[in-house]
Design an enzyme around this catalytic site. Structure first.
Site, PDB file in Angstrom:
ATOM      1  CE1 TYR A 138      54.598  34.238  11.358  1.00 49.60           C
ATOM      2  CE2 TYR A 138      55.265  36.519  10.991  1.00 49.60           C
ATOM      3  CZ  TYR A 138      55.488  35.286  11.574  1.00 49.60           C
ATOM      4  OH  TYR A 138      56.583  35.112  12.364  1.00 49.60           O
ATOM      5  CG  PHE A 191      53.196  36.739  40.648  1.00 50.17           C
ATOM      6  CD1 PHE A 191      52.212  36.229  41.487  1.00 50.17           C
ATOM      7  CD2 PHE A 191      53.473  36.074  39.469  1.00 50.17           C
ATOM      8  CE1 PHE A 191      51.534  35.071  41.146  1.00 50.17           C
ATOM      9  CE2 PHE A 191      52.791  34.920  39.124  1.00 50.17           C
ATOM     10  CZ  PHE A 191      51.818  34.422  39.962  1.00 50.17           C
ATOM     11  CG  ASP A 192      54.966  32.538  42.103  1.00 49.37           C
ATOM     12  OD1 ASP A 192      54.502  33.084  41.086  1.00 49.37           O
ATOM     13  OD2 ASP A 192      54.412  31.581  42.679  1.00 49.37           O
ATOM     14  CG  ASP A 203      52.919  42.231  37.825  1.00 46.96           C
ATOM     15  OD1 ASP A 203      51.989  42.044  37.015  1.00 46.96           O
ATOM     16  OD2 ASP A 203      53.473  41.306  38.448  1.00 46.96           O
ATOM     17  CE  LYS A 226      47.090  35.755  36.859  1.00 48.17           C
ATOM     18  NZ  LYS A 226      48.479  36.148  36.780  1.00 48.17           N
ATOM     19  CG  HIS A 280      53.793  25.566  45.553  1.00 46.18           C
ATOM     20  ND1 HIS A 280      55.032  26.092  45.291  1.00 46.18           N
ATOM     21  CD2 HIS A 280      52.938  26.226  44.740  1.00 46.18           C
ATOM     22  CE1 HIS A 280      54.923  27.033  44.371  1.00 46.18           C
ATOM     23  NE2 HIS A 280      53.671  27.140  44.017  1.00 46.18           N
TER      24      HIS A 280
HETATM   25  C1  LIG Z   1      49.748  35.768  37.048  1.00 46.94           C
HETATM   26  C2  LIG Z   1      50.669  36.847  37.375  1.00 46.94           C
HETATM   27  C3  LIG Z   1      51.883  37.025  36.700  1.00 46.94           C
HETATM   28  C4  LIG Z   1      52.372  36.063  35.640  1.00 46.94           C
HETATM   29  O1  LIG Z   1      51.484  35.970  34.586  1.00 46.94           O
HETATM   30  P1  LIG Z   1      51.266  34.627  33.750  1.00 46.94           P
HETATM   31  O2  LIG Z   1      50.305  35.046  32.697  1.00 46.94           O
HETATM   32  O3  LIG Z   1      50.740  33.594  34.687  1.00 46.94           O
HETATM   33  O4  LIG Z   1      52.592  34.249  33.198  1.00 46.94           O
HETATM   34  C5  LIG Z   1      52.678  38.098  37.062  1.00 46.94           C
HETATM   35  N1  LIG Z   1      52.316  38.932  38.035  1.00 46.94           N
HETATM   36  C6  LIG Z   1      51.164  38.795  38.708  1.00 46.94           C
HETATM   37  C7  LIG Z   1      50.798  39.776  39.787  1.00 46.94           C
HETATM   38  C8  LIG Z   1      50.302  37.749  38.413  1.00 46.94           C
HETATM   39  O5  LIG Z   1      49.175  37.598  39.114  1.00 46.94           O
END
Ligand SMILES: *Cc1c(COP(=O)(O)O)cnc(C)c1O
Length: 456
Positions: free
Chosen positions: A70, A122-123, A212, A255, A447
């Site tokens: 843990y 990013f969204d 980011d 990513k 979308h």
């Molecule tokens: C994917 C992404 C995020 C969000 O990350 P998640 O792991 O999908 O929550 C934030 N900023 C960028 C540039 C991303 O490509």
């Protein structure tokens, strides 16, 4: 050296091959929305590069060592060592995914009514800023507007616009967040010169600079290839320098962590770290696991090492450039210069007979599925436009694009040659591609959930 994947395959997954009739039925059943397709109805899945990469044998071996204690698990210390060495940040937290890290950091950093400046939010980044009652303002560099120019760093922040915003209302700007690479802006890289200038600007106005860093390795690779003075740097050196310029960083590891799940949050300031840690423990998990299993932390640690290998990055960049070349040869323009994680097709230009209100990007994405079982996403008026109450388009998006995202280490050169062949086939008779009309459109996150039908 010719394009060649720097790995061989020892575990395989069969690819579903459907008939044209089966694809037509599947897409109709999905309301002509690729997000509603079942994965077993998709031949080549280019919907996202997020969480879709293939593990290495070394990652699987590392996962076998996962320690599920843990608190204070061995896996945490192995993950911490890699992230600490990469970023140099004194305070590092694992988080289940990038948006979780955003929510925690922004909540500790922003006050309602403040503004966040970015090359492009990013969204989910935008959503997390807005949920705090703040405004997310995108300031991409002016060169980003010309989709065809070869300008090498279209991901840069517009420094003049950022300075104006910072000077206009002192105290109103709560943070500057630079997204590397600029996912919302065509996956284009940010130069180190731009990051350094952003660093100076933030220091001058006393505002934190946040990275980011979801694609920190891919950005670093493009810097070594495109920025004068960085030719002989390794991607690791560039990535370390980038993190060194920031006050805090969030990174989705779905990513460049080459794993299905995970993220980190890293901050320099002790007091800010304490505030983040409280929310982390309350909403994600204890500070040594943050919503991730021990075996996931180990797989991530190994993925973070592999993603910076020059042979891997060189091959990945070459694959995207190769697909771009094949698309061009087939008569389809793409956003130039190609980045790494995705290729953006200029559907507006390919399908001039379809007006924005009949969604040319969506039309091309649907056609790629109907003719080749290829799944990808529209980035145009369906995603970004505004609609009236009858689902008709009022304000179109600036461009009608289709994004082909390239999962890491999943598809080979012959798969991408297949994609290019299907695309070239469509480009030979573009006038046969129909437009689409919305039949159902939710108010938010359209979308993902909308339904459409072709218009003849
Ligand atoms: C994917 C992404 C995020 C969000 O990350 P998640 O792991 O999908 O929550 C934030 N900023 C960028 C540039 C991303 O490509």
């Amino acid at each position: 050296m010719p394009l060649m994947e720097p790995y061989r395959i020892k575990v395989v997954e069969p690819i579903p091959i459907l008939t044209a009739q089966q694809r037509a039925e599947a897409l109709a059943r999905a309301g002509y929305n690729p997000f509603n397709l079942r994965a077993d109805e998709v031949t080549i899945d280019l919907l996202s590069d997020s969480g879709t990469g293939a593990f290495s044998a070394a990652q699987q071996a590392a996962a076998a060592l996962g320690d599920e204690s843990y608190a204070g698990a061995r896996s945490w210390f192995r993950f911490h060592e890699v992230v600490s060495d990469l970023t140099g940040f004194p305070h590092i937290y694992p988080v289940h995914q990038g948006r979780g890290a955003e929510r925690i950091l922004f909540g500790a950093l922003l006050r309602p009514g403040q503004v966040s400046l970015s090359n492009t939010h990013f969204d989910t980044t935008r959503a997390n800023v807005e949920l705090l009652g703040c405004q997310a303002r995108d300031l991409p560099c002016p060169q980003a507007k010309d989709l065809d120019s070869q300008y090498p760093f279209k991901g840069d922040l517009d420094l003049d616009a950022a300075r104006a915003a910072l000077a206009e209302e002192p105290g109103r700007v709560g943070m500057v967040i630079v997204t590397i690479t600029n996912n919302g802006g065509g996956g284009q890289p940010v130069s180190m010169a731009n990051l350094r200038a952003a660093r100076e600007l933030c220091r001058e106005f006393g505002v934190p600079l946040v990275l980011d860093a979801a694609r920190f390795a891919e950005n670093a690779w493009l810097v070594t290839q495109r920025e004068p003075g960085y030719e002989s740097h390794s991607p690791t050196e560039v990535a370390k320098e980038a993190f060194g310029l920031a006050d805090a960083a969030v990174a989705s590891l779905k990513k460049d962590g080459i794993s299905p799940m995970g993220a980190f949050l890293a901050v320099r300031d002790r007091e800010l770290a304490d505030r983040c840690e409280l929310v982390l423990i309350a909403t994600e998990g204890f500070r040594t696991y943050g919503g991730l299993a021990g075996h996931e932390l180990d797989r991530l640690a190994q993925g973070l090492r592999e993603v910076l290998e020059p042979d891997y990055l060189r091959s990945r960049a070459a694959t995207t450039a190769y697909l771009a070349q094949l698309a061009n040869d087939g008569g389809v323009d793409v956003v130039q210069p190609p980045g790494i994680h995705a290729l953006y097709l200029n559907a507006g230009r390919l399908l001039p007979h379809i007006p924005p209100g009949r969604f040319p990007g969506h039309a091309l994405a649907s056609q790629l599925y109907l003719e080749g079982g290829i799944r990808c996403a529209e980035l145009g008026s369906l995603y970004l436009g505004t609609l009236d109450e009858h689902h008709e388009l009022v304000t179109p998006a600036p461009y009608e694009l289709v994004r082909l995202a390239l999962p890491r280490r999943v598809y080979t050169q012959s798969h991408y040659e297949y994609v290019a062949e299907v695309l070239a086939g469509i480009a030979k008779r573009p006038e046969s591609v129909p437009g689409y009309r919305l039949t159902h459109s939710p108010a938010l996150l359209r979308h993902f959930n909308c339904r459409l039908e072709p218009v003849s």
